[in-house]
Design an enzyme around this catalytic site. Structure first.
Site, mmCIF file in Angstrom:
data_model
loop_
_atom_site.group_PDB
_atom_site.id
_atom_site.type_symbol
_atom_site.label_atom_id
_atom_site.label_comp_id
_atom_site.label_asym_id
_atom_site.label_seq_id
_atom_site.Cartn_x
_atom_site.Cartn_y
_atom_site.Cartn_z
ATOM 1 N N ASP A 52 0.745 -1.386 -0.013
ATOM 2 C CA ASP A 52 0.159 0.048 0.044
ATOM 3 C C ASP A 52 0.724 1.233 -0.011
ATOM 4 O OD1 ASP A 52 -2.617 1.481 2.178
ATOM 5 O OD2 ASP A 52 -1.644 1.914 0.220
ATOM 6 N N GLU B 136 -8.914 9.054 5.111
ATOM 7 C CA GLU B 136 -7.522 8.510 5.588
ATOM 8 C C GLU B 136 -7.277 9.268 6.632
ATOM 9 O OE1 GLU B 136 -5.553 7.482 1.665
ATOM 10 O OE2 GLU B 136 -5.243 6.157 2.951
#
Ligand code: GLC
Length: 610
Positions: A327, A524
């Site tokens: 990621d 996020e």
């Protein structure tokens, strides 16, 4: 005697010089791997790996046998498309995968521009010797959120409130259809994190805090994304973030701007398995072919370099035979140097590195690691075999590039009806004093207030048009809640709107005040928040509207529970709407009783102070 001593010292110095030079050369030698682009190799016809009648395994074996190490390494990197400044580098470096990070679209975010952009990248890949197509990925986590005109479905936290696998499967199918129409066959979803701390900015990207609900809905989303009738994966799903996402401890983030995202998970292995492994086991058993490892650490060790988790547990114990993709910048945070990080992450089990910004360093570091044996040829072959197998399964080698005719599915009435169904099934009735709800459609007067009442950007939340979302009505097509209210009521009902709640109603109070408030868009770590609550402006709009109406309904647009316990006592009705997306009429369907409230909390939410 003296001569002998001088000779001995000179000899020792010579040895040191020779060894030092050898080490320097070895240390910095950049072995350019052979990359044979000769015509006899690159212009062969009737290649077995291009024959769709052969088995996937036979095609992979044939292709692997033709690839140089240079070409194999090119399959192991995933680059963010804005890092490609010369499209010919896709050909030059045999790059195997690209992604659009949040908001990273063509200059014009129209469906056609997206299709043309993807096709241009694929054309560059077709100029390589072996013509291996690109895998192009995107976070279509609540519909094709980057594409203007797309259907924006409720974020996962709202789908979690439906507890309806069939609905989630259909939402996934529709989302896959809309991104595939633009030529994108890889969706970084479903999120299988289990949100244990709602202060986390990614809470709304999860189905909530209930492991079983996450597992069930995650499997449904995977199946809806991948299943098709033609034998290929419709779109490659990508369960994430292996493993422990949602259990990072507050205040442990490695990023100075965040509190939880990129933080440390400190739970023991038994808890990690009970809470977080179950959804991934369901997904692997259900056909997951790509899994993303997250950027968190477990007990201080980066997940992306944890051989036990990635190879022993995911690949061996669960039998995952697809590929593991890292990621964002997670791999390069493993060790002080990029070289060492790559060696540790790939030897731990990462097969494709989301770089995401550069590829030349990657290629040279990987060559060096292969040359030195720090990464074995067997490990590289295993990773590339996994990646190519999935590329064949996704039909990339066989399906033609997307055509403009297919774009009509984007934002179709059918998909919007489905989104409206998902919205109404996600609404949770938190409070209903004296049966304040449902409302009659033939009231005399309704006053509407709140910053989220007429704001598609707030309805949609993050990962819409831009990574962090937008605060307004540009770039998204849909129905605001205010528009939905006007559409729902009788033609004799007066609807007044004032965002701040400044109404003049004279002596006759409005029958009802509806105030739509909540969170501004975020994504996020930028949404990590020690105490998610309503703003002073929201509370002011509620109080002003309440003073001018016989009863007050508060609709909360948020990615998670907000602290309303000090204020909610005098509110007649409270609805948790989550981040419903483009179809605001799904909310009025239940506000005005066309459908009952059926949503239940996907995370716990205590609305009263007692
Ligand atoms: C982000 C997220 C991940 C997303 C990826 C690609 O940092 O952690 O969920 O899929 O990058 O955009």
């Amino acid at each position: 005697m003296k001569k002998a001593l001088i000779f001995k010292i000179s000899f020792i110095l010579l040895i040191i010089l020779v060894l030092g030079t050898a080490f320097f050369v070895f240390e910095n030698k950049n072995p350019a791997l052979p990359n044979d682009n000769s015509s006899e190799r690159c212009e062969q016809k009737d290649l077995p790996y291009l024959d769709s009648n052969l088995s996937t395994q036979d095609r992979v074996n044939d292709l692997m046998g033709r690839m140089t190490d240079w070409e194999k390494i090119g399959q192991m990197i995933l680059i963010e498309k804005n890092s490609i400044h010369d499209i010919n580098d896709i050909t030059r470096y045999n790059l195997g995968a690209l992604l659009s990070g949040g908001g990273a679209g063509p200059k014009q975010d129209t469906p056609l521009a997206w299709l043309q952009m993807i096709n241009n990248f694929q054309s560059a890949a077709q100029k390589t010797c072996l013509k291996i197509p690109l895998l192009y990925g995107i976070d279509a986590i609540h519909g094709a959120g980057n594409v203007i005109g797309a259907t924006i479905f409720p974020h996962f936290i709202g789908l979690g409130a439906t507890r309806d696998p069939d609905l989630v499967r259909r939402v996934a199918e529709a989302t896959a259809e809309e991104i595939a129409a633009t030529g994108i066959y890889w969706n970084y979803a479903p999120n299988l994190d289990v949100a244990k701390d709602i202060r986390w900015g990614k809470t709304y990207e999860t189905f909530g805090s209930d492991t079983e609900n996450v597992a069930q809905l995650g499997l449904a989303y995977l199946e809806g994304t991948q299943n098709s009738s033609n034998g290929y994966l419709k779109v490659l799903a990508n369960p994430k973030h292996f493993i422990g996402g949602g259990s990072m401890e507050y205040g442990t983030s490695r990023n100075k701007y965040f509190k939880i995202e990129e933080g440390n998970i400190n739970i023991d292995e038994e808890t990690l398995r009970q809470v977080h492994l179950v959804p991934f086991k369901e997904a692997v058993d259900g056909g997951a072919r790509a899994i993303m490892v997250g950027t968190a650490t477990w007990r201080g060790k980066m997940n992306s370099s944890n051989h036990y988790l990635l190879t022993d547990v995911l690949k061996k114990e669960l039998g995952f035979s697809g590929f593991i993709v890292s990621d964002w910048y997670g791999v390069y945070e493993v060790a002080p140097s990029k070289y060492e990080s790559l060696v540790l992450a790939i030897n731990a089990g990462v097969d494709m590195v989301m770089s995401p910004f550069e590829y030349k360093d990657f290629m040279s570091n990987m060559q060096k690691a292969l040359f030195r044996g720090d990464i074995t040829k067997e490990r590289i072959d295993d990773a590339v075999r996994r990646i190519l197998t999935v590329k064949f399964e996704t039909g990339l080698f066989d399906r033609p590039q997307a055509e403009p005719e297919g774009l009509s599915v984007i934002g179709s009435d059918e998909h919007r009806d489905l989104a409206r169904e998902a919205v109404r099934k996600s609404q949770v009735l938190l409070k209903n004093t004296n049966s304040a709800l449902p409302l009659s459609v033939s009231l005399d007067k309704i006053i509407v207030a709140g910053a989220a009442a007429n704001n598609l950007g707030r309805q949609a939340g993050g990962w819409t048009t831009e990574w962090q979302g937008i605060d307004g009505n540009y770039g998204i097509s849909g129905t605001t809640i205010l528009e939905a209210i006007k559409n729902a009521v009788s033609k004799n009902t007066e609807v007044q709107f004032n965002e701040k709640g400044n109404f003049s109603v004279g002596n006759n109070l409005a029958d009802v005040g509806i105030v739509v408030v909540g969170e501004k868009p975020y994504a996020e770590g930028w949404g990590d928040n020690p105490n998610p609550k309503l703003s002073p402006e929201d509370l002011s709009a509620i109080e002003k509207t309440k003073a001018k109406s016989k009863k007050i309904i508060v609709v909360i647009i948020s990615g998670r529970p907000l602290d309303i316990s000090s204020y909610s006592e005098n509110w007649d009705g409270i609805v948790a709407s989550w981040l419903p997306g483009s179809e605001g009429e799904g909310i009025t369907d239940v506000l005005f009783g066309l459908y009952p409230f059926t949503g239940t909390l996907p995370v716990s939410w205590n609305i009263s102070s007692n």
